[in-house]
Scaffold this motif. Structure first.
Motif: not given
Length: 472
Positions: A254, A257, A259-260, A290, A293-294, A297, A447, A450-451, A454
């Motif tokens: 994820v 750059d 991918r997400w 977003l 995607c979350m 995952m 990113r 966003l960590k 996630w």
């Protein structure tokens, strides 16, 4: 018959003359002679063609030819011998030209780069290529310092680093203009062009795609992925493929750059600024992309809780058959040559819109290089039909040269996916990250925030607010 051949040649010459100016033909003459001397095709002491022959070969007047020869004399490539002709001059110091070639080390094996360089050395023994591994910083001033410190003459650049180097094209170019190759896919050339000037030659490219274990699908009698699949189709099939223990249906890195941002791209996101020049991230499309995607995952019936450090980890999981479907680019397929099972590829599943990000690798010449002629000759070799066809036959990469990429014949690489030519059918879905309307340098800032989302350490509202502040 001879008369017909003469007429055909005359027509072709008239077309050539119509399309080129005397100034362009003079530049062509000077460039051709210079390259032949640098490449060792014309040796020291060898006489070049007479002025009359050069006039005929390049369709120039005698005065223009003399002007061009004077340029080569001034540059130290040739010298005039009174009443005899013009010969190649002994070059100062060594006849050997050393080129510093900045590369991404991963490409050494992925495109058999050393083998291509060995072939180049055989053709041009007086040009020696010295490879250096280079890591591009994420800002333009640091890149300038980096290339100067390394002494890089010619370099490999991806689409992201190219945008960092050249930006919107309003600043002075750091890269030397190149001549477009008509055989390369136009959409690749277009991305490396700023204000009508080509600044990097496309080398290889790849869309982001889905790779899957055929044996796993066959075991359960599941239909294999196709262009109609959405991420929900992946979720449905993936949950059936997962055994709840040591095999899961889907995985991707994820943090990449490539991918997400896919979920933003497929949800029609275009980053916008307000009147004060500040990005506005309170956008339903951004949130939805977003969050989706979350959601994928964190679906533990589908996606393993595995902390990958790179796409290499994803390839390793797939080879160990711990996951049945992974998100990859074509270059990742090079790691799967010895897979002990059958696998294949499919278009990237979509969310709202069928789109995928395009990974592009190019070749560029440092504008400050003192060896630009040799550097351009090296690039011309790497994008020649010979080199590009070698990449197509001996690796899993897609060459930028169309005729090489679409070659069909006896395959030399084992375990090549049966749907390798898939890229030809999905070209309308190709997008560059620039469609998101945000600089590449902003990706790392987003990113990093966003960590926290996630990892469930912060909610999305908090993370989006910090992202807005950082981007501004």
């Amino acid at each position: 018959m001879q008369h017909l051949i003469w007429i055909t040649r005359r027509i072709a010459m008239n077309v050539y003359e119509a399309k080129t100016t005397p100034k362009a033909r003079l530049l062509k003459m000077v460039t051709t002679l210079r390259e032949e001397i640098v490449a060792g095709k014309r040796r020291e002491g060898e006489f070049i063609p007479s002025e009359l022959n050069l006039c005929e070969q390049f369709r120039l007047s005698r005065s223009s030819v003399r002007k061009g020869l004077e340029t080569l004399v001034a540059d130290g490539y040739i010298e005039k011998v009174e009443r005899i002709g013009t010969k190649v001059k002994k070059r100062p110091q060594s006849d050997t030209v050393n080129l510093i070639f900045g590369i991404y080390s991963s490409l050494l094996n992925e495109v058999n780069l050393q083998e291509l360089i060995d072939v180049f050395h055989g053709k041009y023994p007086n040009i020696r290529i010295q490879m250096v591994d280079h890591y591009f910083p994420n800002n333009r001033p640091a890149i300038i310092s980096h290339t100067q410190t390394k002494g890089i003459d010619v370099m490999i650049v991806n689409a992201y680093h190219f945008e960092t180097i050249e930006g919107n094209g309003q600043e002075e170019h750091l890269l030397e203009p190149l001549e477009a190759n008509a055989g390369i896919y136009p959409f690749l050339t277009e991305h490396f062009t700023k204000n009508g000037t080509l600044l990097a030659q496309p080398f290889i490219y790849s869309p982001v795609i889905l790779c899957y274990n055929k044996d796993h699908f066959r075991e359960l009698g599941l239909s294999e992925p196709d262009s109609s699949w959405t991420w929900e189709d992946v979720r449905t099939a993936g949950k059936r493929l997962s055994n709840g223990n040591d095999r899961y249906g889907l995985y991707f890195h994820v943090l990449s750059d490539n991918r997400w941002p896919l979920f933003l791209l497929q949800n029609g996101v275009t980053f916008q600024k307000n009147g004060q020049g500040k990005y506005q991230l309170d956008d339903p499309k951004i949130r939805e992309g977003l969050q989706y995607c979350m959601d994928l995952m964190n679906d533990r019936d589908l996606f393993p809780a595995y902390l990958s450090e790179s796409n290499v980890d994803v390839e390793a999981l797939f080879l160990k058959q711990k996951v049945s479907m992974i998100v990859v680019t074509y270059n990742s397929l090079n790691a799967l040559r010895d897979a002990p099972f059958a696998y294949d590829i499919a278009p990237l599943p979509y969310y709202r819109e069928p789109k995928t990000l395009l990974s592009l690798i190019g070749l560029a010449v440092n504008r400050q290089s003192k060896q630009q002629v040799a550097a351009k000759l090296f690039i011309d070799f790497l994008v020649s039909h010979e080199s590009q066809l070698s990449i197509r036959k001996n690796t899993m990469n897609i060459p930028a040269l169309k005729i090489a990429a679409e070659w069909n014949g006896d395959e030399t690489v084992g375990n090549r996916p049966s749907r390798f030519h898939l890229f030809r059918e999905i070209m309308p879905t190709f997008r560059f990250f620039t469609e998101l309307n945000v600089p590449f340098t902003s990706f790392s800032l987003m990113r990093d925030e966003l960590k926290f989302y996630w990892a469930r350490l912060d909610d999305l509202d908090t993370v989006l607010q910090r992202m807005e502040d950082k981007l501004s």
